[in-house]
Design a protein around this motif. Sequence first.
Motif, short mmCIF file in Angstrom:
data_model
loop_
_atom_site.label_atom_id
_atom_site.label_comp_id
_atom_site.label_asym_id
_atom_site.label_seq_id
_atom_site.Cartn_x
_atom_site.Cartn_y
_atom_site.Cartn_z
N UNK A 92 -13.16 -12.49 7.71
CA UNK A 92 -13.46 -11.65 8.86
C UNK A 92 -13.46 -10.15 8.50
N UNK A 93 -12.40 -9.69 7.82
CA UNK A 93 -12.30 -8.26 7.53
C UNK A 93 -13.36 -7.80 6.52
N UNK A 94 -13.68 -8.62 5.54
CA UNK A 94 -14.66 -8.21 4.53
C UNK A 94 -16.11 -8.43 4.98
N UNK A 95 -16.37 -9.52 5.72
CA UNK A 95 -17.75 -9.90 6.00
C UNK A 95 -18.07 -10.14 7.48
N UNK A 96 -17.07 -10.05 8.36
CA UNK A 96 -17.30 -10.29 9.78
C UNK A 96 -17.53 -11.75 10.12
N UNK A 97 -17.19 -12.65 9.22
CA UNK A 97 -17.39 -14.09 9.43
C UNK A 97 -16.14 -14.69 10.08
N UNK A 98 -16.36 -15.53 11.10
CA UNK A 98 -15.26 -16.16 11.81
C UNK A 98 -15.11 -17.62 11.34
N UNK A 158 -5.87 -11.29 -2.05
CA UNK A 158 -6.31 -9.90 -2.17
C UNK A 158 -7.52 -9.71 -1.27
N UNK A 159 -7.47 -8.67 -0.46
CA UNK A 159 -8.56 -8.36 0.47
C UNK A 159 -9.17 -7.03 0.05
N UNK A 160 -10.49 -7.01 -0.05
CA UNK A 160 -11.21 -5.82 -0.51
C UNK A 160 -11.41 -4.82 0.63
N UNK A 161 -10.30 -4.41 1.23
CA UNK A 161 -10.30 -3.40 2.29
C UNK A 161 -9.06 -2.55 2.13
N UNK A 162 -9.10 -1.30 2.62
CA UNK A 162 -7.92 -0.44 2.55
C UNK A 162 -6.76 -1.01 3.35
N UNK A 163 -5.56 -0.68 2.93
CA UNK A 163 -4.35 -1.21 3.55
C UNK A 163 -4.30 -0.93 5.05
N UNK A 167 -8.22 0.49 -3.90
CA UNK A 167 -8.21 0.59 -2.44
C UNK A 167 -8.33 -0.78 -1.76
N UNK A 168 -8.06 -1.85 -2.50
CA UNK A 168 -7.95 -3.17 -1.87
C UNK A 168 -6.47 -3.42 -1.57
N UNK A 169 -6.19 -4.53 -0.94
CA UNK A 169 -4.83 -4.81 -0.46
C UNK A 169 -4.43 -6.23 -0.79
#
Length: 145
Positions: free
Chosen positions: A128-134, A10-15, A90-92
Amino acid sequence: MILESNAAIQIQKPIEEVFEGIVNPEKMTKYFISESSGRLESGKEVIWKFPEFEGKFPVKEIKIVNNSSISFVWDPETVVIITLEKLPDDSTIVRVNENGKELNDDNLKWALENSGGWANFLAFMKAYLEYGIQLRKGAFDFMRK
């Protein structure tokens, strides 16, 4: 018996953001691949390169359903299907299924390795999508020949 490799997160970002994070090579190069010849689009073929592997990997038979699913073939015996599910907050949820190989010792090893690989893909994408960490950066340098 047909083998399957499965992973989900589960990713805490919109689809829409998660979908774009998968089909857009500028985003995918931040957490999964090192190079791509283009955006994932239905009917198109792209070439991916990974930082820890020699060679380039063709991604064929791409089928896209906007904000819902991405499927492709990168191994002649398997199909990868990535599905997205929007949740009320609104998570995916992202699910990856790769299947098609017959059961034998080599293919069983493949299924186990790919299950871990897809789990890494999902964790790296989430970071990456939630925190910008690579997270992928340097993670597999030990595998370079």
